[in-house]
Design a protein around this motif. Sequence first.
Motif, PDB file in Angstrom:
ATOM      1  N   GLY A 153       1.757   6.485  -1.517  1.00  0.00           N
ATOM      2  CA  GLY A 153       1.049   6.975  -0.507  1.00  0.00           C
ATOM      3  C   GLY A 153       1.434   6.506   0.917  1.00  0.00           C
ATOM      4  O   GLY A 153       2.729   6.292   1.081  1.00  0.00           O
ATOM      5  N   LEU A 154       0.995   6.920   1.814  1.00  0.00           N
ATOM      6  CA  LEU A 154       1.309   6.649   3.106  1.00  0.00           C
ATOM      7  C   LEU A 154       0.433   5.736   3.803  1.00  0.00           C
ATOM      8  O   LEU A 154      -0.708   5.867   3.881  1.00  0.00           O
ATOM      9  N   VAL A 155       1.025   4.909   4.774  1.00  0.00           N
ATOM     10  CA  VAL A 155       0.180   3.863   5.273  1.00  0.00           C
ATOM     11  C   VAL A 155      -0.030   4.189   6.905  1.00  0.00           C
ATOM     12  O   VAL A 155       1.096   5.043   7.249  1.00  0.00           O
ATOM     13  N   ASP A 156      -1.000   4.326   7.343  1.00  0.00           N
ATOM     14  CA  ASP A 156      -1.227   4.782   9.154  1.00  0.00           C
ATOM     15  C   ASP A 156      -0.553   3.784  10.072  1.00  0.00           C
ATOM     16  O   ASP A 156       0.021   2.775   9.557  1.00  0.00           O
ATOM     17  N   ALA A 157      -0.383   4.303  11.034  1.00  0.00           N
ATOM     18  CA  ALA A 157       0.341   3.711  12.291  1.00  0.00           C
ATOM     19  C   ALA A 157      -0.163   2.119  12.596  1.00  0.00           C
ATOM     20  O   ALA A 157       0.755   1.227  12.787  1.00  0.00           O
ATOM     21  N   ASP A 158      -1.281   2.031  12.291  1.00  0.00           N
ATOM     22  CA  ASP A 158      -1.915   0.405  12.538  1.00  0.00           C
ATOM     23  C   ASP A 158      -1.892  -0.471  11.289  1.00  0.00           C
ATOM     24  O   ASP A 158      -2.308  -1.309  11.283  1.00  0.00           O
ATOM     25  N   PHE A 159      -1.345   0.154  10.203  1.00  0.00           N
ATOM     26  CA  PHE A 159      -1.117  -0.449   8.914  1.00  0.00           C
ATOM     27  C   PHE A 159      -2.767  -0.987   8.711  1.00  0.00           C
ATOM     28  O   PHE A 159      -2.898  -2.169   8.019  1.00  0.00           O
ATOM     29  N   THR A 160      -3.618  -0.004   8.615  1.00  0.00           N
ATOM     30  CA  THR A 160      -4.985  -0.523   8.145  1.00  0.00           C
ATOM     31  C   THR A 160      -5.346   0.368   7.113  1.00  0.00           C
ATOM     32  O   THR A 160      -6.693   0.097   6.534  1.00  0.00           O
ATOM     33  N   GLN A 161      -4.824   1.666   6.953  1.00  0.00           N
ATOM     34  CA  GLN A 161      -5.445   2.292   5.849  1.00  0.00           C
ATOM     35  C   GLN A 161      -4.035   2.985   4.911  1.00  0.00           C
ATOM     36  O   GLN A 161      -3.287   3.395   5.702  1.00  0.00           O
ATOM     37  N   ILE A 162      -4.383   3.125   3.657  1.00  0.00           N
ATOM     38  CA  ILE A 162      -3.284   4.011   2.834  1.00  0.00           C
ATOM     39  C   ILE A 162      -3.970   4.932   2.249  1.00  0.00           C
ATOM     40  O   ILE A 162      -4.873   4.849   1.620  1.00  0.00           O
ATOM     41  N   THR A 163      -3.590   6.357   2.231  1.00  0.00           N
ATOM     42  CA  THR A 163      -3.996   7.169   1.466  1.00  0.00           C
ATOM     43  C   THR A 163      -2.798   7.902   0.443  1.00  0.00           C
ATOM     44  O   THR A 163      -1.647   8.023   0.948  1.00  0.00           O
ATOM     45  N   GLY A 164      -3.214   8.374  -0.551  1.00  0.00           N
ATOM     46  CA  GLY A 164      -2.243   8.902  -1.375  1.00  0.00           C
ATOM     47  C   GLY A 164      -2.767   9.280  -2.828  1.00  0.00           C
ATOM     48  O   GLY A 164      -3.836   9.517  -2.876  1.00  0.00           O
ATOM     49  N   GLU A 165      -1.992   9.218  -3.948  1.00  0.00           N
ATOM     50  CA  GLU A 165      -2.381   9.376  -5.272  1.00  0.00           C
ATOM     51  C   GLU A 165      -2.024   8.438  -6.157  1.00  0.00           C
ATOM     52  O   GLU A 165      -1.049   7.503  -5.981  1.00  0.00           O
ATOM     53  N   TRP A 166      -2.816   8.230  -7.327  1.00  0.00           N
ATOM     54  CA  TRP A 166      -2.439   7.418  -8.313  1.00  0.00           C
ATOM     55  C   TRP A 166      -2.442   8.245  -9.531  1.00  0.00           C
ATOM     56  O   TRP A 166      -2.782   9.136  -9.761  1.00  0.00           O
ATOM     57  N   ILE A 167      -1.703   7.525 -10.592  1.00  0.00           N
ATOM     58  CA  ILE A 167      -1.588   8.009 -11.931  1.00  0.00           C
ATOM     59  C   ILE A 167      -1.162   7.030 -12.869  1.00  0.00           C
ATOM     60  O   ILE A 167      -0.626   6.006 -12.778  1.00  0.00           O
ATOM     61  N   PHE A 168      -2.030   7.240 -14.232  1.00  0.00           N
ATOM     62  CA  PHE A 168      -1.677   6.287 -15.154  1.00  0.00           C
ATOM     63  C   PHE A 168      -0.254   6.350 -15.805  1.00  0.00           C
ATOM     64  O   PHE A 168       0.046   7.794 -16.128  1.00  0.00           O
ATOM     65  N   VAL A 169       0.441   5.382 -15.883  1.00  0.00           N
ATOM     66  CA  VAL A 169       1.877   5.416 -16.640  1.00  0.00           C
ATOM     67  C   VAL A 169       1.734   5.332 -18.096  1.00  0.00           C
ATOM     68  O   VAL A 169       1.163   4.206 -18.540  1.00  0.00           O
ATOM     69  N   GLY A 170       2.067   6.313 -18.830  1.00  0.00           N
ATOM     70  CA  GLY A 170       2.050   6.052 -20.205  1.00  0.00           C
ATOM     71  C   GLY A 170       1.659   7.441 -21.057  1.00  0.00           C
ATOM     72  O   GLY A 170       2.118   8.442 -20.578  1.00  0.00           O
ATOM     73  N   HIS A 171       1.060   7.420 -22.126  1.00  0.00           N
ATOM     74  CA  HIS A 171       0.796   8.381 -23.151  1.00  0.00           C
ATOM     75  C   HIS A 171      -0.262   9.457 -22.398  1.00  0.00           C
ATOM     76  O   HIS A 171       0.129  10.629 -22.806  1.00  0.00           O
ATOM     77  N   PHE A 172      -1.038   9.154 -21.698  1.00  0.00           N
ATOM     78  CA  PHE A 172      -1.740  10.095 -20.943  1.00  0.00           C
ATOM     79  C   PHE A 172      -1.700  10.049 -19.584  1.00  0.00           C
ATOM     80  O   PHE A 172      -1.363   8.837 -18.882  1.00  0.00           O
ATOM     81  N   HIS A 173      -1.839  11.174 -18.767  1.00  0.00           N
ATOM     82  CA  HIS A 173      -1.624  11.011 -17.424  1.00  0.00           C
ATOM     83  C   HIS A 173      -2.998  11.470 -16.281  1.00  0.00           C
ATOM     84  O   HIS A 173      -2.819  12.502 -15.735  1.00  0.00           O
ATOM     85  N   PRO A 174      -4.128  10.594 -16.300  1.00  0.00           N
ATOM     86  CA  PRO A 174      -5.203  10.987 -15.533  1.00  0.00           C
ATOM     87  C   PRO A 174      -4.472  10.710 -14.226  1.00  0.00           C
ATOM     88  O   PRO A 174      -3.795   9.829 -14.039  1.00  0.00           O
ATOM     89  N   LYS A 175      -5.045  11.370 -13.114  1.00  0.00           N
ATOM     90  CA  LYS A 175      -4.534  11.294 -11.807  1.00  0.00           C
ATOM     91  C   LYS A 175      -5.597  11.471 -10.861  1.00  0.00           C
ATOM     92  O   LYS A 175      -6.578  12.045 -11.081  1.00  0.00           O
ATOM     93  N   GLY A 176      -5.421  10.955  -9.681  1.00  0.00           N
ATOM     94  CA  GLY A 176      -6.528  11.176  -8.580  1.00  0.00           C
ATOM     95  C   GLY A 176      -5.914  10.729  -7.197  1.00  0.00           C
ATOM     96  O   GLY A 176      -4.806  10.158  -6.827  1.00  0.00           O
ATOM     97  N   ARG A 177      -6.719  10.833  -6.362  1.00  0.00           N
ATOM     98  CA  ARG A 177      -6.406  10.488  -4.904  1.00  0.00           C
ATOM     99  C   ARG A 177      -7.183   9.081  -4.675  1.00  0.00           C
ATOM    100  O   ARG A 177      -8.137   8.683  -5.185  1.00  0.00           O
ATOM    101  N   PHE A 178      -6.417   8.366  -3.531  1.00  0.00           N
ATOM    102  CA  PHE A 178      -7.318   7.060  -3.043  1.00  0.00           C
ATOM    103  C   PHE A 178      -7.155   7.012  -1.723  1.00  0.00           C
ATOM    104  O   PHE A 178      -6.071   7.519  -1.011  1.00  0.00           O
ATOM    105  N   VAL A 179      -8.139   6.345  -1.191  1.00  0.00           N
ATOM    106  CA  VAL A 179      -7.869   5.760   0.148  1.00  0.00           C
ATOM    107  C   VAL A 179      -8.142   4.351   0.150  1.00  0.00           C
ATOM    108  O   VAL A 179      -9.287   3.923  -0.369  1.00  0.00           O
ATOM    109  N   MET A 180      -7.239   3.382   0.713  1.00  0.00           N
ATOM    110  CA  MET A 180      -7.551   1.884   1.017  1.00  0.00           C
ATOM    111  C   MET A 180      -7.752   1.743   2.343  1.00  0.00           C
ATOM    112  O   MET A 180      -6.784   1.980   2.937  1.00  0.00           O
ATOM    113  N   SER A 181      -8.703   0.794   2.586  1.00  0.00           N
ATOM    114  CA  SER A 181      -8.756   0.584   4.008  1.00  0.00           C
ATOM    115  C   SER A 181      -9.102  -0.948   4.098  1.00  0.00           C
ATOM    116  O   SER A 181      -9.649  -1.523   3.281  1.00  0.00           O
TER     117      SER A 181
END
Length: 86
Positions: free
Chosen positions: A39-67
Amino acid sequence: GPPELTSELNGTRTGQNVHFGKRYVPGQQTHDIVISYEGLVDADFTQITGEWIFVGHFHPKGRFVMSRSSDAHEERARERAAAESV
């Protein structure tokens, strides 16, 4: 409520690009699959937005926001100020 889980994180940041992997600590009745976050962190380093994915045999994925909470942000600023005064 649900049990608190512990995980191990390993990652990097280059500029505003963030990449890290998370694996839950064994023995907690959870999976042993690495979850990759990019993902990308904002200019204030207070939030990250991006994508996650399970590594391995199956690949569910989605978006996340960490604040970062304002309390954590203020605590980090105090830690930096204390480290600079040493």
